[in-house]
Design a protein around this motif. Sequence first.
Motif, PDB file in Angstrom:
ATOM      1  N   LEU A  62       0.853  -1.191   0.000  1.00  0.00           N
ATOM      2  CA  LEU A  62       0.000   0.000   0.000  1.00  0.00           C
ATOM      3  C   LEU A  62       0.886   1.237   0.000  1.00  0.00           C
ATOM      4  O   LEU A  62       1.737   1.409   0.879  1.00  0.00           O
ATOM      5  N   SER A  63       0.716   2.079  -1.000  1.00  0.00           N
ATOM      6  CA  SER A  63       1.480   3.323  -1.085  1.00  0.00           C
ATOM      7  C   SER A  63       0.697   4.438  -0.410  1.00  0.00           C
ATOM      8  O   SER A  63      -0.500   4.610  -0.664  1.00  0.00           O
ATOM      9  N   HIS A  64       1.369   5.197   0.417  1.00  0.00           N
ATOM     10  CA  HIS A  64       0.713   6.332   1.076  1.00  0.00           C
ATOM     11  C   HIS A  64       1.736   7.451   1.245  1.00  0.00           C
ATOM     12  O   HIS A  64       2.954   7.224   1.277  1.00  0.00           O
ATOM     13  N   LEU A  65       1.214   8.648   1.362  1.00  0.00           N
ATOM     14  CA  LEU A  65       2.055   9.838   1.463  1.00  0.00           C
ATOM     15  C   LEU A  65       2.421  10.089   2.916  1.00  0.00           C
ATOM     16  O   LEU A  65       1.565  10.044   3.802  1.00  0.00           O
ATOM     17  N   VAL A  66       3.682  10.360   3.137  1.00  0.00           N
ATOM     18  CA  VAL A  66       4.174  10.715   4.469  1.00  0.00           C
ATOM     19  C   VAL A  66       4.663  12.160   4.422  1.00  0.00           C
ATOM     20  O   VAL A  66       5.574  12.493   3.649  1.00  0.00           O
ATOM     21  N   VAL A  67       4.037  13.009   5.208  1.00  0.00           N
ATOM     22  CA  VAL A  67       4.424  14.425   5.256  1.00  0.00           C
ATOM     23  C   VAL A  67       5.510  14.593   6.310  1.00  0.00           C
ATOM     24  O   VAL A  67       5.278  14.350   7.501  1.00  0.00           O
ATOM     25  N   GLN A  68       6.673  14.988   5.880  1.00  0.00           N
ATOM     26  CA  GLN A  68       7.779  15.208   6.812  1.00  0.00           C
ATOM     27  C   GLN A  68       7.625  16.530   7.561  1.00  0.00           C
ATOM     28  O   GLN A  68       7.889  16.598   8.766  1.00  0.00           O
ATOM     29  N   ARG A  69       7.215  17.552   6.844  1.00  0.00           N
ATOM     30  CA  ARG A  69       7.089  18.877   7.464  1.00  0.00           C
ATOM     31  C   ARG A  69       5.997  19.653   6.755  1.00  0.00           C
ATOM     32  O   ARG A  69       6.017  19.791   5.530  1.00  0.00           O
TER      33      ARG A  69
END
Length: 244
Positions: A62-69
């Motif tokens: 499953l691909s998902h977006l990870v917001v670092q900042r």
Amino acid sequence: MELDRRLLLIHCAAHALSVAAGLLVVVPMALNGSAFKGRCALFSTGYWRKDRAELAGQPGELSHLVVQRWGPLEACQLATFVGIFTTLYGAAQGWRCLFYLHGRHDDTLFSSFLTVLLSVCVLFLSAGASVILSLGFSSWCDTVTDDNTRPYSCAESQSVPLYLDVDTSTFYTDLSLAQASLWFVTALWLVQSILAFLRLYHSHRQHITGPWLHRDKELLLGHSPPDSGSPTPPLPPATPTVCV
């Protein structure tokens, strides 16, 4: 002071348009801020990550977006401030324009000069906010599309689940509308700056040439202008001379 009604009417129309354009900046930015739980998407950075998950009973990735900042709140607040100020200023100045049209008079020279100065300052502020919003929006689009390597565009990504803890279903609609409206607000501030300068020039010309035009009109009508000096006393009658 004589009033150039055509110039004032154009200025009134510009103020009316600025009220509508300012609202089209404030409302989408407020909706986007509410959907993102008070966070700012502009200039946000992140990456896509694949995790193992059960998909329809079968193991998969499953691909998902990870917001670092998340982006700085000031970037979103600046655009909102310009929209709010434009709306309130346009409403106040629009009412003044209607008052001037009804009363057939214009601003004083000092008031016209302050209007020009304020319009130019807000023009540069609005232009800066427009550039920041455009660059920040582009940076967020690069993040959600993984620098255009994902199989969808930035506009289509709002319908793709990003698996974030915020609502991303309308981010492209909100930010694109706010971006276009803010650039339109900048164009309106440019128009208002030009109109304010023309009204200042018109008021200054009327202030300088008004007394001279009145004096020339009296001379053309055959009336001599009043003499500010003391009147010349009449000459005494001549004494008759008697010859013897």
